[in-house]
Enzyme design. Structure first.
Site, PDB file in Angstrom:
ATOM      1  N   ARG A  50       0.962  -1.215   0.165  1.00 38.43           N
ATOM      2  CA  ARG A  50       0.374   0.219  -0.229  1.00 38.43           C
ATOM      3  C   ARG A  50       0.686   1.018  -0.158  1.00 38.43           C
ATOM      4  O   ARG A  50       1.724   1.596   0.763  1.00 38.43           O
ATOM      5  CB  ARG A  50      -1.264  -0.180   1.053  1.00 38.43           C
ATOM      6  N   HIS A  59      -0.302  -0.822  -9.659  1.00 36.96           N
ATOM      7  CA  HIS A  59      -1.311  -1.197  -8.818  1.00 36.96           C
ATOM      8  C   HIS A  59      -1.338  -2.515  -9.662  1.00 36.96           C
ATOM      9  O   HIS A  59      -2.857  -2.416  -9.556  1.00 36.96           O
ATOM     10  CB  HIS A  59      -1.724  -0.257  -8.074  1.00 36.96           C
ATOM     11  N   GLU A 108      -3.812   7.304  -5.566  1.00 36.11           N
ATOM     12  CA  GLU A 108      -4.121   6.202  -6.770  1.00 36.11           C
ATOM     13  C   GLU A 108      -5.978   6.166  -7.656  1.00 36.11           C
ATOM     14  O   GLU A 108      -6.538   6.798  -6.688  1.00 36.11           O
ATOM     15  CB  GLU A 108      -4.413   4.786  -6.656  1.00 36.11           C
TER      16      GLU A 108
END
Length: 309
Positions: free
Chosen positions: A231, A279, A260
């Site tokens: 994260r 990601h 994000e």
């Protein structure tokens, strides 16, 4: 009487998962559902379950769905779900732990190797017509120490691969038990002090937010490599940028970010010694199926218990 509804905070779900949920009406919220979208959908359909792929599920969404029994994460990280609000309302929160372990661990290894071997920079130089064999030296990982923060399914998968490379593996995880012989359990201070590369594999909590910052990075070996496939909130991004620019951190391979999606103008963009991916560590065809099936099985198990109760 209509079938009970399950809302998916995404635009699709693996067919294998849909087959398991054949007795339910499936409603898709789309790839970028806002809180307002989720509240409106919950009021309209009163779901018994929500499968979380994208976006957040907070108290307002839960309050809009009085029949909601379970929130099932399509993956392992549940930081986008307000677990305290769910607990207060008697709603179970479950995760498909380990479903994407292989995919994320492989991405972490790819980022580590890309940093150690200057893969991206050398590729760009080659395409520009250069031949840097006489001037470039890569970093050999065999014999060096990798420090893992988090020794769950992903961290242990990565540890096995690092061990196969001949690396010494040290790790911190207060909840890990029965570790394999090739993983040495240590405290965080030992990781900062001894690791040649650090890879983050832990969930984000209030206690570890910003754990990699100016203070902890200063305790690391000069030239350490930082990899984060967990994260983005675990890292103070401004401090990491300063550390990379100064050479305290040789390179950073990042698949997760504080905000994000990353938008144009982010300080990391265009910076040398940063290898970035959007990601996608857990985004493989195999993991997509594994996470969907895991999320479906988890919520069905909870609904079966509530039905019996």
């Amino acid at each position: 009487m209509s079938a009970p509804t399950i809302i998916i905070t995404g635009a699709d779900l693996a067919q294998q998962a849909l087959d398991l949920l054949s007795g339910y009406e499936i409603v898709y919220a789309g790839k970028t559902p806002t809180e307002e979208d989720m509240v409106a959908l919950s009021r309209q359909h009163d779901p018994v379950a929500i499968i979380v792929r994208y976006g957040k599920v907070g108290a307002s969404v839960m309050d809009a769905a009085p029949s909601l029994k379970v929130i099932s994460k399509h993956g392992s990280g549940t930081d986008t779900i307000d677990k305290e609000a769910a607990k207060a309302r008697g709603i179970e929160v479950v995760a498909a732990v380990g479903a994407n372990a292989a995919a994320v661990a492989e991405q972490a290894l790819a980022l580590l190797l890309a940093c150690a071997k200057s893969v991206v920079a050398l590729d760009a130089r080659m395409h520009a017509g250069h031949w840097d064999k006489a001037t470039h030296k890569s970093l050999e990982l065999g014999g060096r120490t990798v420090g893992l923060v988090g020794l769950g399914a992903i961290g242990l998968r990565f540890a096995k691969m690092a061990d196969a490379l001949g690396m010494r593996v040290i790790g911190f995880d207060p909840f890990a038990k029965n570790l394999p012989d090739y993983v040495q359990s240590v405290d965080l201070e030992t990781i900062w002090r001894e690791a040649d590369a650090i890879s983050l594999h832990c969930p984000l909590t209030d206690e570890n937010r910003g754990m990699l910052n100016a203070t902890t990075l200063a305790q690391c070996k000069r030239g350490v490599i930082v990899v984060n496939t967990a994260r983005g909130g675990l890292v103070n991004e401004a401090d990491l940028l300063t550390a990379v620019r100064s050479g305290q951190v040789m390179a950073a391979g990042l698949d997760s970010f504080a905000v994000e999606p990353m938008t144009t103008g982010h300080p990391f963009q265009g910076e040398k010694n940063f290898v970035l991916s959007p990601h996608i560590g857990g985004v493989t065809s195999d993991a997509y199926v594994n996470m969907g099936v895991g999320a479906a099985k988890n919520l069905l198990a909870v609904l079966a218990q509530t039905t019996v109760a």
